[in-house]
Design a protein around this motif. Structure first.
Motif, mmCIF file in Angstrom:
data_model
loop_
_atom_site.group_PDB
_atom_site.id
_atom_site.type_symbol
_atom_site.label_atom_id
_atom_site.label_comp_id
_atom_site.label_asym_id
_atom_site.label_seq_id
_atom_site.Cartn_x
_atom_site.Cartn_y
_atom_site.Cartn_z
ATOM 1 N N GLY A 55 -16.888 -5.759 50.483
ATOM 2 C CA GLY A 55 -18.013 -5.218 49.731
ATOM 3 C C GLY A 55 -18.673 -4.044 50.422
ATOM 4 N N HIS A 58 -25.552 -2.545 52.552
ATOM 5 C CA HIS A 58 -26.715 -1.665 52.473
ATOM 6 C C HIS A 58 -27.913 -2.468 52.896
ATOM 7 C CE1 HIS A 58 -27.055 -3.744 48.621
ATOM 8 N NE2 HIS A 58 -25.758 -3.476 48.514
ATOM 9 N N GLY A 59 -28.796 -1.891 53.714
ATOM 10 C CA GLY A 59 -29.913 -2.654 54.264
ATOM 11 C C GLY A 59 -29.343 -3.857 54.978
ATOM 12 N N THR A 63 -22.913 -6.017 48.738
ATOM 13 C CA THR A 63 -22.606 -6.141 47.312
ATOM 14 C C THR A 63 -21.153 -6.588 47.187
ATOM 15 O OG1 THR A 63 -24.202 -4.455 46.677
ATOM 16 C CG2 THR A 63 -22.422 -4.876 45.139
ATOM 17 N N PRO A 65 -17.467 -7.096 45.969
ATOM 18 C CA PRO A 65 -16.613 -6.128 45.282
ATOM 19 C C PRO A 65 -16.171 -6.573 43.892
ATOM 20 C CG PRO A 65 -15.349 -7.303 46.939
ATOM 21 C CD PRO A 65 -16.784 -7.711 47.122
ATOM 22 N N LEU A 66 -16.233 -7.865 43.600
ATOM 23 C CA LEU A 66 -15.686 -8.277 42.301
ATOM 24 C C LEU A 66 -16.658 -8.115 41.143
ATOM 25 C CD1 LEU A 66 -13.259 -11.263 42.946
ATOM 26 C CD2 LEU A 66 -12.895 -8.817 43.156
ATOM 27 N N TRP A 69 -22.474 -9.055 42.726
ATOM 28 C CA TRP A 69 -23.614 -9.845 43.201
ATOM 29 C C TRP A 69 -24.024 -9.289 44.548
ATOM 30 C CZ3 TRP A 69 -23.906 -15.825 42.405
ATOM 31 C CH2 TRP A 69 -23.734 -16.106 41.045
ATOM 32 N N PRO A 81 -31.574 -11.988 40.407
ATOM 33 C CA PRO A 81 -31.668 -13.278 39.730
ATOM 34 C C PRO A 81 -30.448 -14.192 39.935
ATOM 35 C CG PRO A 81 -30.987 -11.604 38.199
ATOM 36 C CD PRO A 81 -31.200 -10.907 39.499
ATOM 37 N N ASP A 82 -29.441 -13.757 40.698
ATOM 38 C CA ASP A 82 -28.288 -14.633 40.869
ATOM 39 C C ASP A 82 -28.626 -15.766 41.823
ATOM 40 O OD1 ASP A 82 -26.631 -13.083 39.199
ATOM 41 O OD2 ASP A 82 -26.534 -11.596 40.785
ATOM 42 N N ASP B 521 -30.622 3.112 53.561
ATOM 43 C CA ASP B 521 -29.250 3.572 53.396
ATOM 44 C C ASP B 521 -28.701 3.386 51.983
ATOM 45 O OD1 ASP B 521 -28.781 1.309 56.043
ATOM 46 O OD2 ASP B 521 -28.839 0.751 53.952
ATOM 47 N N ARG B 527 -24.771 5.173 46.724
ATOM 48 C CA ARG B 527 -23.974 5.713 47.839
ATOM 49 C C ARG B 527 -22.668 6.349 47.365
ATOM 50 N NH1 ARG B 527 -24.859 1.732 52.102
ATOM 51 N NH2 ARG B 527 -22.626 1.517 52.383
ATOM 52 N N PHE B 550 -16.374 2.444 46.972
ATOM 53 C CA PHE B 550 -16.087 1.122 46.450
ATOM 54 C C PHE B 550 -14.756 0.680 47.053
ATOM 55 C CE2 PHE B 550 -14.141 -1.529 43.063
ATOM 56 C CZ PHE B 550 -15.011 -2.590 43.175
#
Ligand code: SRM
Ligand SMILES: Cc1cc2nc3c(=O)[nH]c(=O)nc-3n(C[C@H](O)[C@H](O)[C@H](O)COP(=O)(O)OP(=O)(O)OC[C@H]3O[C@@H](n4cnc5c(N)ncnc54)[C@H](O)[C@@H]3O)c2cc1C
Ligand code: SF4
Ligand code: FES
Lengths: 102, 812
Positions: A55, A58-59, A63, A65-66, A69, A81-82, B521, B527, B550
């Motif tokens: 994924g 960030h921070g 995230t 990849p699929l 989420w 909300p997940d 970031d 990004r 990605f």
């Protein structure tokens, strides 16, 4: 008492990226943030087991990849909300080496 | 000690500001809310359905008392602020209590205007503004028979409809000769009046109220011409006045409303104001969508981000009378020089009018069939050039429910709860309605986040919006006027592109700092966009950032549901040799590839390859001369070709060879979205060139160039760009078109929506009409290709980015 295992040099994990870590029984993901914090999670998203190591970081979240989420690296919890949680593992950085407790 | 923020007015705009503030910065303030009404915040819009008996008061509460408690907000209801002391920073309440503040937010809404005719203060004369008014109307409906509603505007008609449904005989009195004169033109207004009369309402047009007659309670209404009608209840809905008395007394500058700046601050910078009580750049708003935009800006400023600006809104309206469809937006009465498109079918009760200026929609009025209101409104706000589909625009956007939803025009709300709305995520209507009501969702974004509906391919967006509108009520923020790229910034794609190009920004860090990103970031959505924009604008200078790609583009393969990858080697123009096929077969054996398939793009896909094996697979393929097919990228994908002149009895040109040349020119290029080409040897078009981003159809006299086509989710046939004579020209036009798209489109916008947004003329101007511009674009494209045409597979097979493909092994 769990042991600390030396897994890698910090520079072996890309900043804002991740490495896959394979043990005999587990697949983990080792993340490095922009601020050089390191986190370890089981490499499986609470949604449908997507590989979180693939994924985008960030921070202090990643995230998946699929289906996008967002998972909090520190707690392993999916961001609202997940709902759902991935297993977390303790990490420690010492003298530029990353240690993991499994 | 934390600062204390006090909100005066527990209504829609004020509480929305608090919600936005909590989202940004939980815990910055101690918050107190003071509301004159005895209720927690509720959805005022839905008072009309409550009056009509379609909803109960409990259904329309937006924030329960628990919500205030959970967020640590002190709530005082049933108590009004009577004075503001700005020197001591204290408020005095009707109950006698006093409350201190550090910052104040005034959101006192507005009050219904009551015409000051004799008798206006009798019992049974009401405005239509809050729950108390509705309760009184419902009580009257149970006891009396005759109601008079003064005012034929939105509110008046909704009140009249509600009272009629409650069994009263209702007469609507209107000063002008036309209902809803602020929303409708003559023909639409006449249709509306006829259908309301059919339902049982009586109208008195061009009637000026002179007196309310009766004893203690109203008994009738007398008009300026001396005539009189009976009435047991009079509802005045002739307009609203911003509620600014409190601010005025405190010496805060007001004109028609409380004057605020673009940051929603009054003349006293400690005091903010939002909602119907304010006047911004000369306008007072009376609908929630603009107020919610104001709320966002005020919250942004209160949280000390200080980057958001409110620049005013264009609004659209609908009438909430069940069974009557009406929509209007913008300047729907044409000015001089404007053009109008009209579709009128009185027998079917349908009327649609669009006002155009320079092929852009300026205003819309619709009656009877308003399905496409949102679409027109989006085109209006975005200033889209509609010339390409002008001749069919009045028939609507026939894309709702394309992906197997059947006839979407059969009212969405009539669908059963079990009807699947989102085919990608398997979300049914009932789940969406449930989430909207239980979680208090308002916007498409929120519905996407909570239910996942419409968050994948987006083809069900129209249906989800219809459900949202049907559940929550119209007027909600369907299309934010200016859309930030993502949650990290308020800046739009165009602003970011322009800052990169003209501001000379060359790193992501520089973009985020200059444009004041709210996250250090970025996120998974901005990004990749920034990485692309920088790559496209500074070829050779900007260094690609792998961590902002990605996974598919980082690992140069398509990730599969089980975490393995697929490998699609490039086969230029779909041509292949026996040696190449043998090499692929060998790879398949050696790495025990679970499945192979011929793709829709005329090449071969090897599925299920373990990530660790990718570099070795690529090495073997490279040895046979293959490079990456970029089947995973926002990049040049395939060039489909047909047999062409060499073999086909109808072929007019060598389409296969031309396809290979085009692929050699364009492969490796990164794009805003994927980009596909095709060359067909004759108009039979076996390569399907007319649904490609750039398609060539060979004809006897040369080559037709087609652009902006799309297969996929929403099929769009190309537009003809022009016809050229030689293969060299085909290459030049193709490179120029590609470069224009690369430089101007938004990230993740394919050529089809891009061409629709900017208009074909805009593209023709620089590519067909202006040879110098075309050549300059082509040169820029070729320059950037010098850096882009390196095979990422070869590089990685050679050891680059090895960490991406090798897991760390640990015992235990
Ligand atoms: C492999 C292939 C299907 C096949 O076996 O034939 C395929 C497979 C995928 N397509 Fe496709 N598409 C394939 C040809 C097409 C075509 C046909 C064509 O190109 O002629 C289309 C319609 C034409 C078009 O794009 O205009 C097509 C329209 C889509 C779309 C919808 C795009 C759109 O603009 O509406 C998506 C979703 C997206 O890109 O966001 C998509 C996405 C996908 C993804 C990448 C889904 C994903 O994100 O994981 C699939 C990857 C599977 C994998 O792991 O390899 N695929 N896809 C085809 C690869 C062609 C190639 O050689 O590169
Ligand atoms: C029947 C009806 C139907 C509507 N339909 C639509 C529609 O379909 N679409 C649409 O976009 N808009 C519609 N509107 C308009 C929409 O409801 C308003 O634009 C919106 O509610 C305004 O929000 P606000 O926060 O500015 O004011 P309000 O929601 O009115 O909130 C102001 C609050 O402040 C309180 N207050 C005032 N003075 C004080 C004081 N001194 N101390 C304490 N509290 C005070 C008031 O009691 C009130 O509760 C409708 C309005 C009505 C009445
Ligand atoms: S290959 Fe294309 S059509 Fe088939 S499931 Fe994947 S995205 Fe859908
Ligand atoms: S598996 Fe991670 S989001 Fe679906």
């Amino acid at each position: 008492m769990k042991e600390w295992i030396d897994v890698a040099g910090l520079e072996e994990i890309p900043r804002l990226g991740a490495r896959m870590v394979h043990t005999d029984s587990l697949h983990l993901a080792l993340f490095r943030t922009a601020g050089d914090e390191v986190f370890a999670l089981e490499d499986a998203c609470p949604h449908k087991q997507g590989p979180l190591s693939q994924g985008m970081v960030h921070g202090t979240s990643v995230t998946c990849p699929l289906h996008n989420w967002k998972i909090d690296l520190a707690s392993g919890e999916a961001l609202a909300p997940d709902e759902g949680c991935s297993r977390t593992f303790k990490t420690r950085i010492q003298d530029g080496r990353v240690y993991l407790s499994i | 000690m934390k600062e204390k923020l006090v909100l005066i007015g527990n209504g829609m705009a004020g509480v929305r500001t608090l919600e936005e503030l909590l989202k940004l910065d939980n815990g910055a303030y101690r918050i107190t809310v003071i509301g004159a009404e005895p209720h927690p915040n509720y959805n005022r819009i839905m008072l009309s359905p409550v009056l009509a008996g379609e909803k109960a008061v409990d259904d329309i509460v937006l924030n329960t008392r628990e919500w205030y408690a959970q967020n640590g907000i002190e709530l005082k209801t049933g108590d009004a602020v009577t004075a503001i002391d700005r020197v001591r920073r204290t408020l005095t309440l009707a109950s006698g209590a006093s409350v201190d503040y550090d910052r104040l937010l005034i959101a006192t809404g507005s009050t219904p205007f009551i015409i000051p005719v004799p008798g206006h203060d009798k019992q049974g004369v009401l405005g239509f503004r809050d729950i108390a008014d509705v309760e009184q109307m419902l009580a009257a409906a149970g006891q009396y028979r005759k109601a008079v509603v003064i005012g034929g505007g939105l509110l008046g008609l909704e009140a009249a409809n509600g009272l009629m449904k409650k069994g009263m005989e209702v007469t609507v009195v209107h000063l002008l000769d036309r209902l809803l004169e602020r929303q409708l033109d003559g023909p639409a207004s006449a249709l509306l009046k006829a259908s309301l009369e059919e339902r049982g309402l009586t109208f008195l047009m061009e009637a000026q109220t002179a007196e309310i007659t009766g004893g203690e309670r109203v008994e009738g209404v007398r008009f300026a011409d001396g005539s009189e009608i009976e009435a047991d209840l009079v509802v005045m809905a002739v307009g609203i006045r911003p509620n600014m008395a409190l601010a005025q007394q405190a010496g805060i500058y007001c004109e028609r409303g409380i004057l605020v700046s673009d940051t929603m601050q009054t003349y006293d910078p400690r005091v903010y104001a939002v909602g119907e009580c304010v006047q911004h750049r000369g306008t007072c708003y009376g609908l929630v969508a603009p107020l919610f935009e104001q709320a966002k800006v005020a919250a942004n400023h209160l949280a000390s981000f200080g980057i958001a600006r409110y620049e005013g809104s264009v609004t659209s309206t609908k009438l909430k009378v069940t069974g009557i469809d009406l929509f209007s937006a913008g300047e729907f009465i044409e000015a001089e020089g404007d053009e109008t498109l009209v579709l009128q079918d009185p027998a079917a009760g349908i009327y649609k009018k669009l006002v155009l200026r320079d092929n852009r929609i300026k205003g819309a009025v619709m009656y009877g069939d308003t399905m496409d209101g949102t679409w027109y409104f989006t085109l209006l706000r975005e200033g889209t050039d509609i010339s390409a589909f002008r001749s069919t625009i009045l028939f609507g956007q026939h894309d709702l429910g394309d992906a197997g939803h059947g006839d979407a025009r059969a009212s969405t709300m009539a669908l059963p709860d079990g009807a699947e709305i989102c085919g990608c995520n398997g979300v049914c209507k009932g789940e969406i309605v449930d989430a909207i009501t239980k979680k208090g969702l308002f916007t498409l974004e929120e519905v996407r986040a909570h239910t996942k509906a419409s968050s994948s391919c987006g083809s069900c967006t129209g249906l989800v919006e219809a459900i949202l509108a049907g559940t929550v009520g119209e007027g909600y923020d369907k299309v934010p006027s200016k859309k930030g790229m993502c949650g990290c910034t308020e800046h739009s794609h165009d602003e970011v592109i322009s800052a990169i190009r003209h501001g000379g920004l060359k790193t992501m860090q520089a973009v985020r700092e200059t444009l004041e990103w709210s996250t250090p970031d970025g996120c998974a959505s901005c990004r990749p966009a920034l990485n692309y924009y920088l790559l496209a604008h500074w070829p050779g200078e900007y260094r690609d950032d792998a961590q902002s790609r990605f996974i598919n583009e980082r690992a140069h393969g398509n990730i599969q549901k089980d975490g393995t990858y697929s490998v699609v080697p490039r086969m230029f123009g779909g041509l292949c040799t026996a040696d190449e096929l043998r090499a692929i077969a060998d790879v398949s054996d050696k790495y025990r590839v679970p499945e192979m398939k011929v793709t829709g793009g005329q090449r071969i896909d090897l599925f299920g390859i373990r990530k660790e094996d990718l570099p070795a697979v690529w090495r073997d393929l490279a040895a046979a001369g293959f490079v990456s097919g970029h089947a995973y990228g926002k990049a040049l994908r395939t060039v489909k070709t047909c047999a062409g002149k060499t073999w086909c009895r109808f072929g007019t040109q060598n389409s296969t060879a031309l396809g290979v040349k085009l692929e050699q020119l364009t492969w490796g290029s990164w794009m805003p979205h994927k980009f596909k080409l095709a060359v067909s040897g004759c108009p039979r078009n076996c390569a399907e060139a007319t649904i490609k981003d750039f398609g060539v159809v060979c004809v006897d006299s040369g080559y037709e160039l087609h652009v902006g086509g799309n297969g996929g989710i929403k099929v769009r046939v190309t537009d003809l760009l022009c016809k050229v004579q030689t293969e060299e020209e085909v290459l030049e036009y193709c490179g120029a078109f590609t470069q224009k798209y690369r430089e101007e489109a938004h990230y993740l916008e394919r050529t089809a929506p891009w061409v629709e947004r900017v208009g074909l003329n805009h593209i023709k101007k620089s590519i067909v009409d202006d040879a110098a511009q075309r050549q300059a674009l082509y040169e820029r494209f070729k320059h950037s290709q010098q850096f882009a045409q390196v095979d990422p597979w070869g590089q990685r097979a050679g050891g680059e980015e090895a960490h991406e493909f090798t897991p760390l092994k640990v015992a235990g």
